[in-house]
Design an enzyme around this catalytic site. Structure first.
Site, PDB file in Angstrom:
ATOM      1  CG  ASP A  13       3.799  -2.983   5.471  1.00  0.00           C
ATOM      2  OD1 ASP A  13       2.805  -2.244   5.398  1.00  0.00           O
ATOM      3  OD2 ASP A  13       3.740  -4.197   5.728  1.00  0.00           O
ATOM      4  CE  LYS A  16       2.351   1.659   0.331  1.00  0.00           C
ATOM      5  NZ  LYS A  16       3.134   0.581   0.954  1.00  0.00           N
ATOM      6  N   GLY A  40      -1.996  -0.129   5.770  1.00  0.00           N
ATOM      7  CA  GLY A  40      -1.781   0.543   7.048  1.00  0.00           C
ATOM      8  C   GLY A  40      -0.644   1.514   6.836  1.00  0.00           C
ATOM      9  CG  HIS A  41      -0.527   3.923   4.020  1.00  0.00           C
ATOM     10  ND1 HIS A  41      -0.945   4.489   2.847  1.00  0.00           N
ATOM     11  CD2 HIS A  41      -0.247   2.624   3.725  1.00  0.00           C
ATOM     12  CE1 HIS A  41      -0.927   3.563   1.886  1.00  0.00           C
ATOM     13  NE2 HIS A  41      -0.520   2.433   2.399  1.00  0.00           N
ATOM     14  CD  GLN A 225      -2.639  -2.880  -0.773  1.00  0.00           C
ATOM     15  OE1 GLN A 225      -3.188  -2.436  -1.774  1.00  0.00           O
ATOM     16  NE2 GLN A 225      -3.064  -2.581   0.439  1.00  0.00           N
TER      17      GLN A 225
HETATM   18  P1  GDP Z   1       3.418   2.019   4.447  1.00  0.00           P
HETATM   19  O1  GDP Z   1       2.357   0.987   4.504  1.00  0.00           O
HETATM   20  O2  GDP Z   1       4.247   1.920   3.220  1.00  0.00           O
HETATM   21  O3  GDP Z   1       2.896   3.416   4.658  1.00  0.00           O
HETATM   22  O4  GDP Z   1       4.400   1.715   5.661  1.00  0.00           O
HETATM   23  P2  GDP Z   1       3.981   1.326   7.173  1.00  0.00           P
HETATM   24  O5  GDP Z   1       3.472   2.510   7.860  1.00  0.00           O
HETATM   25  O6  GDP Z   1       3.108   0.112   7.155  1.00  0.00           O
HETATM   26  O7  GDP Z   1       5.355   0.828   7.748  1.00  0.00           O
HETATM   27  C1  GDP Z   1       6.472   1.663   7.809  1.00  0.00           C
HETATM   28  C2  GDP Z   1       6.917   1.756   9.270  1.00  0.00           C
HETATM   29  O8  GDP Z   1       8.210   2.299   9.334  1.00  0.00           O
HETATM   30  C3  GDP Z   1       6.041   2.680  10.099  1.00  0.00           C
HETATM   31  O9  GDP Z   1       6.035   2.215  11.423  1.00  0.00           O
HETATM   32  C4  GDP Z   1       6.784   4.022   9.998  1.00  0.00           C
HETATM   33  O10 GDP Z   1       6.533   4.865  11.110  1.00  0.00           O
HETATM   34  C5  GDP Z   1       8.211   3.565  10.006  1.00  0.00           C
HETATM   35  N1  GDP Z   1       9.158   4.395   9.261  1.00  0.00           N
HETATM   36  C6  GDP Z   1       8.971   5.075   8.100  1.00  0.00           C
HETATM   37  N2  GDP Z   1      10.129   5.614   7.676  1.00  0.00           N
HETATM   38  C7  GDP Z   1      11.068   5.276   8.598  1.00  0.00           C
HETATM   39  C8  GDP Z   1      12.467   5.511   8.706  1.00  0.00           C
HETATM   40  O11 GDP Z   1      13.101   6.136   7.855  1.00  0.00           O
HETATM   41  N3  GDP Z   1      13.095   4.965   9.795  1.00  0.00           N
HETATM   42  C9  GDP Z   1      12.447   4.247  10.741  1.00  0.00           C
HETATM   43  N4  GDP Z   1      13.144   3.763  11.753  1.00  0.00           N
HETATM   44  N5  GDP Z   1      11.122   4.020  10.665  1.00  0.00           N
HETATM   45  C10 GDP Z   1      10.454   4.501   9.610  1.00  0.00           C
HETATM   46  P1  IMO Z   2       0.418  -1.185   2.798  1.00  0.00           P
HETATM   47  O1  IMO Z   2      -0.364  -0.218   1.951  1.00  0.00           O
HETATM   48  C1  IMO Z   2       1.921  -5.247   3.327  1.00  0.00           C
HETATM   49  C2  IMO Z   2      -0.610  -8.522   1.877  1.00  0.00           C
HETATM   50  C3  IMO Z   2      -1.227  -9.431   2.918  1.00  0.00           C
HETATM   51  C4  IMO Z   2      -1.286 -10.732   2.138  1.00  0.00           C
HETATM   52  C5  IMO Z   2      -1.619 -10.261   0.718  1.00  0.00           C
HETATM   53  C6  IMO Z   2      -3.098 -10.347   0.355  1.00  0.00           C
HETATM   54  O2  IMO Z   2       0.370  -0.910   4.256  1.00  0.00           O
HETATM   55  O3  IMO Z   2       1.800  -1.349   2.253  1.00  0.00           O
HETATM   56  P2  IMO Z   2      -5.232  -8.912   1.048  1.00  0.00           P
HETATM   57  O4  IMO Z   2      -5.842  -8.657   2.386  1.00  0.00           O
HETATM   58  O5  IMO Z   2      -4.795  -7.680   0.340  1.00  0.00           O
HETATM   59  O6  IMO Z   2      -6.064  -9.798   0.185  1.00  0.00           O
HETATM   60  O7  IMO Z   2      -3.890  -9.767   1.383  1.00  0.00           O
HETATM   61  O8  IMO Z   2      -1.198  -8.913   0.651  1.00  0.00           O
HETATM   62  N1  IMO Z   2      -0.884  -7.073   2.064  1.00  0.00           N
HETATM   63  C7  IMO Z   2       0.010  -6.199   2.515  1.00  0.00           C
HETATM   64  N2  IMO Z   2       1.282  -6.363   2.958  1.00  0.00           N
HETATM   65  N3  IMO Z   2       1.395  -4.014   3.273  1.00  0.00           N
HETATM   66  C8  IMO Z   2       0.150  -3.819   2.805  1.00  0.00           C
HETATM   67  O9  IMO Z   2      -0.380  -2.593   2.597  1.00  0.00           O
HETATM   68  C9  IMO Z   2      -0.627  -4.945   2.443  1.00  0.00           C
HETATM   69  N4  IMO Z   2      -1.889  -5.104   1.994  1.00  0.00           N
HETATM   70  C10 IMO Z   2      -2.021  -6.413   1.751  1.00  0.00           C
HETATM   71  O10 IMO Z   2      -0.412  -9.537   4.062  1.00  0.00           O
HETATM   72  O11 IMO Z   2      -0.015 -11.331   2.092  1.00  0.00           O
HETATM   73 MG    MG Z   3       1.686  -0.537   5.747  1.00  0.00          MG
END
Ligand code: GDP
Ligand code: IMO
Ligand code: MG
Length: 423
Positions: A13, A16, A40-41, A225
């Site tokens: 998170d 990416k 979840g991207h 991840q």
């Molecule tokens: P990922 O799994 O690495 O793709 O990241 P996620 O989407 O799960 O979580 C990142 C969250 O931060 C999402 O809600 C994005 O919309 C948000 N986000 C990404 N870059 C920024 C930033 O520079 N500032 C803020 N405030 N939010 C951001």
């Molecule tokens: P993105 O790509 C954050 C965490 C779960 C749990 C552990 C194992 O959005 O960054 P699993 O279901 O993979 O067997 O769970 O890994 N986890 C993540 N945490 N971002 C993710 O993906 C994750 N995918 C798995 O919360 O602790």
């Molecule tokens: Mg994510």
């Protein structure tokens, strides 16, 4: 043109999806190489949010190939749902631009059942807090050599036979160990078959597609991840079930390590973790609440509150060592505005010693004490910054300190969720 690998340097998170969406502009193909819909991207374009779990984050750019590599575990139901959702937005999600490797393993209903049954039998302290998507059990079957691969979807009789074989063993566990009741192989086959039929046109040779796409331009590898969730290098056993490190971009997609040129580490300006496991810099105070609410730190897959803490440079340095980034992309810098003091964890105290890398013993990370360096924060809202010159001096100093300690230059800065809030 130099291919790019994007990876998460912390516990996932990091942002990416947003950075992949931006870099995809220059790509001919975007490839997922590990993980599944535990990811979840989030992409935000002109205020509209789109969360992707399985389909590569290049999909919003028309014409870019979206490839799902052999290292992914693919839930066919989720794939179809995601395709339908994107098609409803008017995007092309046809097999002309999307391909699933024939070698990709597929998540079956019994994988999801094992995942949730296993978590419920664990005590609170031992719960990994998986996403419950069947990721671990699917990778187990792959290694056990009884997995179902996407190519089996083109051969319904083989699919039926493999489901029957897998359930012979699993039903004993379901009935006698988990107490959740047996699954009927014919019912599982009937449930999966319509999705299998929909997937067949998408099956292909992703390895060759990457080779061809490289001739037309750049291939972008999208990690899921984060490094500290890696099955080998993460905080085992509180990890996911795949290798999240950049080396796996090659084996998880079917290309050579020589095809990985530019390596971009996605670094959130602070640290978050969702699910169980050690987290040395976790803040259980007002500063932690501030990061959680200002950063809207809720899991994009499960909606769970993310745990928040200071930036951990011990964790980051380990990621640098394991992934070899050529640059850092710092995200969510805007979230730090308003904090008068910022702390950076630069070392750990562990068993009477000061250490600069995470300990490798089981739960060693649960017994370290962070050593902090303190820096002054800034008050200004920086979400409209579009160059280094727009940042307050303390924000620049914060980034320079990260560069100094990691030895890697900052190439990208993100100051908000939208595509345009980046420089
Ligand atoms: P990922 O799994 O690495 O793709 O990241 P996620 O989407 O799960 O979580 C990142 C969250 O931060 C999402 O809600 C994005 O919309 C948000 N986000 C990404 N870059 C920024 C930033 O520079 N500032 C803020 N405030 N939010 C951001
Ligand atoms: P993105 O790509 C954050 C965490 C779960 C749990 C552990 C194992 O959005 O960054 P699993 O279901 O993979 O067997 O769970 O890994 N986890 C993540 N945490 N971002 C993710 O993906 C994750 N995918 C798995 O919360 O602790
Ligand atoms: Mg994510």
């Amino acid at each position: 043109m130099a291919n790019i690998v994007v990876f998460g340097s912390q516990w996932g998170d990091e942002g990416k999806g947003k950075i992949v969406d931006i870099l995809a502009e220059q790509a001919s193909a975007v490839v997922r190489f590990q993980g599944g819909n535990n990811a979840g991207h989030t992409l935000v374009v002109e205020g509209e949010q789109c969360i992707l779990h399985l389909i590569p984050s290049g999909v919003l750019h028309p014409g870019k190939l979206c490839l799902i590599g052999n290292g992914v575990v693919l839930d066919p139901v989720v794939f179809c749902q995601e395709v339908d959702k994107l098609a409803a937005k008017g995007l092309d999600v046809s097999p002309t631009r999307m391909m699933i490797s024939k070698k990709t393993h597929v998540i079956m209903p019994y994988h999801r059942l094992i995942d949730s049954a296993r978590e419920t039998t664990k005590s609170e302290a031992k719960k990994i807090g998986t996403t419950g998507r069947g990721i671990g059990p699917c990778y187990e079957d792959k290694m056990h050599r009884c997995g179902i691969r996407a190519c089996d979807f083109a051969d319904p009789e083989l699919l039926r036979e493999k489901i029957g074989k897998a359930l012979e063993e699993k039903n004993v566990l379901f009935k006698h160990f988990y107490g959740v009741g047996e699954l009927d192989p014919e019912a599982v086959f009937a449930e999966v078959l319509p999705y299998a039929e929909r997937l067949v046109p998408y099956l292909g040779d992703v390895s060759t597609a990457i080779q061809t796409a490289q001739k037309d331009g750049m291939v972008l590898f999208e990690g899921a991840q984060g490094t500290h969730l890696d099955i080998d290098h993460g905080t085992y056993p509180f990890v996911t079930s795949s290798n999240t490190v950049t080396a796996n971009a090659a084996s998880g997609s079917g290309c050579s390590p020589r095809d990985l040129h530019r390596i971009v580490a996605i670094v959130k300006a602070y640290t978050t973790r969702v699910g169980g496991g050690p987290f040395p810099t976790e803040l259980l105070d007002a500063d932690g609440d501030y990061l959680q609410s200002k950063g809207h730190e809720f899991g994009a897959t499960t909606g769970r509150k993310r745990r928040c803490g200071w930036l951990d440079l011990v964790v980051l340095k380990e990621s640098v060592r394991l992934n070899g980034p050529t640059e850092l992309a710092i995200t969510k810098l805007d979230v730090l505005s308003g904090l008068s003091e910022l702390k950076l964890c630069v070392a750990y105290e562990y068993r009477g010693e000061t250490i600069l890398y995470p300990p490798q013993e089981q739960n060693g990370m649960g017994h370290v004490t962070p050593v902090y360096e303190s820096m002054p924060g800034w008050d200004e809202d920086i979400s409209a910054a579009r160059s280094w010159g727009d940042l307050p001096v303390n924000a620049v100093n914060y980034l320079r300190r990260i560069e100094k300690i990691t030895g890697v230059p900052v190439g990208i800065v993100s100051v908000g969720p939208d595509r345009v809030q980046t420089f």
